[in-house]
Design a protein around this motif. Sequence first.
Motif, PDB file in Angstrom:
ATOM      1  N   VAL A  14       1.517 -34.919  18.884  1.00 18.61           N
ATOM      2  CA  VAL A  14       0.697 -33.573  19.416  1.00 18.61           C
ATOM      3  C   VAL A  14       0.212 -33.787  20.716  1.00 18.61           C
ATOM      4  N   CYS A  15       0.003 -34.776  21.253  1.00 12.98           N
ATOM      5  CA  CYS A  15      -0.434 -34.773  22.735  1.00 12.98           C
ATOM      6  C   CYS A  15       0.639 -34.342  23.586  1.00 12.98           C
ATOM      7  N   PHE A  16       1.737 -34.821  23.264  1.00 12.36           N
ATOM      8  CA  PHE A  16       3.059 -34.368  24.170  1.00 12.36           C
ATOM      9  C   PHE A  16       3.297 -33.034  24.001  1.00 12.36           C
ATOM     10  N   LEU A  17       3.006 -32.587  22.699  1.00 14.03           N
ATOM     11  CA  LEU A  17       3.435 -31.033  22.687  1.00 14.03           C
ATOM     12  C   LEU A  17       2.342 -30.267  23.187  1.00 14.03           C
ATOM     13  N   LEU A  18       1.253 -30.647  23.215  1.00 13.16           N
ATOM     14  CA  LEU A  18       0.060 -29.897  23.844  1.00 13.16           C
ATOM     15  C   LEU A  18       0.272 -29.776  25.375  1.00 13.16           C
TER      16      LEU A  18
END
Length: 107
Positions: A14-18
């Motif tokens: 999720v952090c990478f996508l954000l």
Amino acid sequence: MSTFTIFLVLITIVCFLLIVVIMVQNPKGGGLSSAMGGTQMMGGVQKTTDFLDKSTWTLAGLLIVLILLSSFSFTNTSTNSTIIPQQTQSAPAPEAPAQATPAAPAE
């Protein structure tokens, strides 16, 4: 796979996508989306901006929920362990030496 590993992997994804969604947004005149997008019609840009805004808020909310769930799951598992080590059985205290009975005075 442990709960820790599952939450760690999900939070990392999720952090990478954000990060990707935030970097693609077009902030006041420039950004990665203008460099990669080329020429687009005005309606297409507006729809893309709306999608990126909604994606940012959705991913941020999902990240907060995952962090809270991981916090609750770690709290529940840590209550089973003891912080203070249990005392070990010590050897029984030695008995006091038997006192000798005084000898009767000789008559």
